[in-house]
Design a protein around this motif. Structure first.
Motif, PDB file in Angstrom:
ATOM      1  N   ALA A 130      -6.968   3.760  -6.083  1.00  0.00           N
ATOM      2  CA  ALA A 130      -5.523   3.687  -5.876  1.00  0.00           C
ATOM      3  C   ALA A 130      -5.060   4.748  -4.885  1.00  0.00           C
ATOM      4  N   VAL A 131      -4.337   4.319  -3.859  1.00  0.00           N
ATOM      5  CA  VAL A 131      -3.742   5.237  -2.879  1.00  0.00           C
ATOM      6  C   VAL A 131      -2.322   5.556  -3.320  1.00  0.00           C
ATOM      7  N   TYR A 132      -2.004   6.829  -3.381  1.00  0.00           N
ATOM      8  CA  TYR A 132      -0.661   7.239  -3.783  1.00  0.00           C
ATOM      9  C   TYR A 132       0.306   6.974  -2.630  1.00  0.00           C
ATOM     10  N   GLY A 133       1.245   6.051  -2.875  1.00  0.00           N
ATOM     11  CA  GLY A 133       2.050   5.516  -1.774  1.00  0.00           C
ATOM     12  C   GLY A 133       3.355   6.230  -1.506  1.00  0.00           C
ATOM     13  N   LEU A 134       3.318   7.548  -1.344  1.00  0.00           N
ATOM     14  CA  LEU A 134       4.524   8.243  -0.872  1.00  0.00           C
ATOM     15  C   LEU A 134       4.587   7.992   0.634  1.00  0.00           C
ATOM     16  N   VAL A 137       4.645  10.497   3.623  1.00  0.00           N
ATOM     17  CA  VAL A 137       3.652  11.586   3.612  1.00  0.00           C
ATOM     18  C   VAL A 137       2.231  11.044   3.764  1.00  0.00           C
ATOM     19  N   PHE A 138       1.926   9.920   3.114  1.00  0.00           N
ATOM     20  CA  PHE A 138       0.554   9.401   3.093  1.00  0.00           C
ATOM     21  C   PHE A 138       0.439   8.027   3.753  1.00  0.00           C
ATOM     22  N   ALA A 139       1.267   7.782   4.752  1.00  0.00           N
ATOM     23  CA  ALA A 139       1.275   6.476   5.421  1.00  0.00           C
ATOM     24  C   ALA A 139      -0.094   6.091   5.966  1.00  0.00           C
ATOM     25  N   ASP A 140      -0.813   7.032   6.532  1.00  0.00           N
ATOM     26  CA  ASP A 140      -2.114   6.720   7.127  1.00  0.00           C
ATOM     27  C   ASP A 140      -3.111   6.235   6.077  1.00  0.00           C
ATOM     28  N   GLU A 141      -2.987   6.724   4.852  1.00  0.00           N
ATOM     29  CA  GLU A 141      -3.884   6.289   3.782  1.00  0.00           C
ATOM     30  C   GLU A 141      -3.484   4.912   3.245  1.00  0.00           C
ATOM     31  N   GLY A 144      -3.853  -0.474   5.524  1.00  0.00           N
ATOM     32  CA  GLY A 144      -5.115  -1.176   5.353  1.00  0.00           C
ATOM     33  C   GLY A 144      -5.711  -1.137   3.972  1.00  0.00           C
ATOM     34  N   THR A 145      -5.105  -0.389   3.033  1.00  0.00           N
ATOM     35  CA  THR A 145      -5.678  -0.325   1.693  1.00  0.00           C
ATOM     36  C   THR A 145      -5.373  -1.600   0.919  1.00  0.00           C
ATOM     37  N   GLU A 146      -6.078  -1.796  -0.195  1.00  0.00           N
ATOM     38  CA  GLU A 146      -5.864  -2.962  -1.052  1.00  0.00           C
ATOM     39  C   GLU A 146      -5.052  -2.622  -2.296  1.00  0.00           C
ATOM     40  N   PHE A 147      -4.927  -1.338  -2.605  1.00  0.00           N
ATOM     41  CA  PHE A 147      -4.361  -0.943  -3.900  1.00  0.00           C
ATOM     42  C   PHE A 147      -3.495   0.302  -3.723  1.00  0.00           C
ATOM     43  N   VAL A 148      -2.204   0.148  -4.009  1.00  0.00           N
ATOM     44  CA  VAL A 148      -1.261   1.258  -3.900  1.00  0.00           C
ATOM     45  C   VAL A 148      -0.646   1.550  -5.258  1.00  0.00           C
ATOM     46  N   SER A 149      -0.627   2.814  -5.604  1.00  0.00           N
ATOM     47  CA  SER A 149       0.130   3.278  -6.764  1.00  0.00           C
ATOM     48  C   SER A 149       1.450   3.828  -6.253  1.00  0.00           C
ATOM     49  N   ASN A 150       2.525   3.135  -6.557  1.00  0.00           N
ATOM     50  CA  ASN A 150       3.850   3.504  -6.063  1.00  0.00           C
ATOM     51  C   ASN A 150       4.340   4.755  -6.792  1.00  0.00           C
ATOM     52  N   GLY A 324      12.026  -0.624  -3.242  1.00  0.00           N
ATOM     53  CA  GLY A 324      12.093  -0.450  -1.795  1.00  0.00           C
ATOM     54  C   GLY A 324      10.860   0.223  -1.244  1.00  0.00           C
ATOM     55  N   GLN A 325      10.419   1.282  -1.910  1.00  0.00           N
ATOM     56  CA  GLN A 325       9.211   1.972  -1.453  1.00  0.00           C
ATOM     57  C   GLN A 325       7.979   1.079  -1.608  1.00  0.00           C
TER      58      GLN A 325
END
Length: 349
Positions: A130-134, A137-141, A144-150, A324-325
């Motif tokens: 899970a990529v932390y979707g702030l 701050v972490f747009a580059d991560e 292209g990822t498959e899984f975001v933790s909002n 929204g995020q």
């Protein structure tokens, strides 16, 4: 035949889910193909939300992984904590993109999650995925990822106001105090004594003092940015309004910096990030000024007498703090215009 990206929303009868519907209906690249609720399956979404009458004709689906896979490309999970722990791995294994709006995959330590959320933690394999979707701050991560933790609503408002200072090394990390106020919608649509009209009307209260589950999330991100452990004092309050979060952060500065210098640094940090707006000197934001939008507005004041900086950050908790995020993160994941489906001017008054 539609060529739009197909989206399913699990938890469509909550405030986060219905806000996702509002935003995605205006998204140029997305089609909502499934609205899902385990508790209201088979009933029209407009039965619970009459404002969607003749806009969303869909009946709510139940949770069926095979059916979701056939009808969707991305799944938003806007369900209470604990639901995504079981669902997200199955959806990911089915080849779907997942954006989880709950807190189930935000904390990298299962032990910390169980301590603060009082629930068994998710499989660490998926927590690591899970990529932390702030977004800012972490747009580059996220791309292209498959899984975001909002991120959570309080952490979004708070971190956007603190990360520039911490990343620059200008904050005394032992001095951070966060005072946050939220509207009642942050508690969700379920009934509770605290959100009862006669209890909250003309009232103002602190809650979960030193025990709010968003505390370790804030500390985790600040620690990551700082490269060392950060511990904060975080107090939340409930105010009698529907939407909005106002976070006031107090930080002692390291080194000598003027207010103009700090404001310029914030402006440079968020340059090109359209949804963070830094106020000019002597101007501070109010929740009404971001209502219904994906903006985060930030005001800054330096007390030269004490050397302490005050940062004031406001968001709409249901939009920038949740749905929204999540849409912003989908845009980043897919390489679309980051503002697609989010070009809403705040509603005023």
């Amino acid at each position: 035949m539609s060529t739009k990206f197909r989206a399913a929303i699990i938890g469509s009868t909550g405030y986060g889910g219905v806000e996702l519907i509002r935003l995605l209906l205006s998204h140029p690249n997305v089609e909502i193909t499934s609205v899902i609720s385990s508790s209201s399956a088979g009933t029209p979404i407009a039965d619970g939300y009459p404002h969607l009458n003749q806009i969303m004709l869909d009946k709510l689906d139940g949770i069926d992984i095979d059916e979701i896979k056939q009808k969707s490309d991305v799944v938003f999970i806007a369900a209470p904590h604990g639901v995504a722990i079981e669902l997200a791995p199955k959806l990911l294994d089915a080849g779907l993109k997942v954006i989880d709006i709950s807190g189930d995959f935000r904390l990298k330590s299962g032990e910390v999650y169980e301590q603060w959320y009082k629930h068994k933690a998710a499989d660490p394999t998926y927590v690591e995925k899970a990529v932390y979707g702030l977004s800012e701050v972490f747009a580059d991560e996220v791309k292209g990822t498959e899984f975001v933790s909002n991120p959570g609503c309080f952490p979004t408002a708070t971190l956007l106001g603190l990360v520039p200072l911490v990343s620059k090394g200008w904050a005394d990390l032992s001095s951070i105090i966060i005072d946050s106020k939220s509207g009642v919608s942050g508690a969700g649509r379920g009934l509770s004594l605290t959100s009862h009209y006669s209890e909250i009307n003309e009232n103002f209260l602190a809650y979960k003092v030193n025990k709010h589950q968003h505390t370790p999330e804030i500390e985790q991100v600040l620690s990551r940015v700082a490269g060392e452990e950060v511990v904060v004092t975080f107090t939340t309050h409930l105010v009698p309004m529907t939407r909005g979060i106002l976070s006031t952060m107090y930080v002692n500065l390291k080194g000598k910096h003027t207010e103009d210098e700090i404001i310029e640094m914030f402006q440079q940090y968020y340059e090109g990030r359209r949804f963070v707006r830094i106020r000019s000197k002597g101007k501070w934001p109010a929740t009404k000024e971001v209502w219904g939008s994906n903006y985060c507005d930030i005001g800054i004041s330096l007390d030269e007498r004490t050397g302490r900086l005050t940062v004031i950050s406001v968001i709409d908790n249901v939009v920038k703090g949740a749905a929204g995020q999540a849409v912003q993160n989908l845009n980043l994941m897919m390489g679309w215009d980051e503002g697609a489906g989010l070009a809403f001017t705040p509603v005023y008054p």
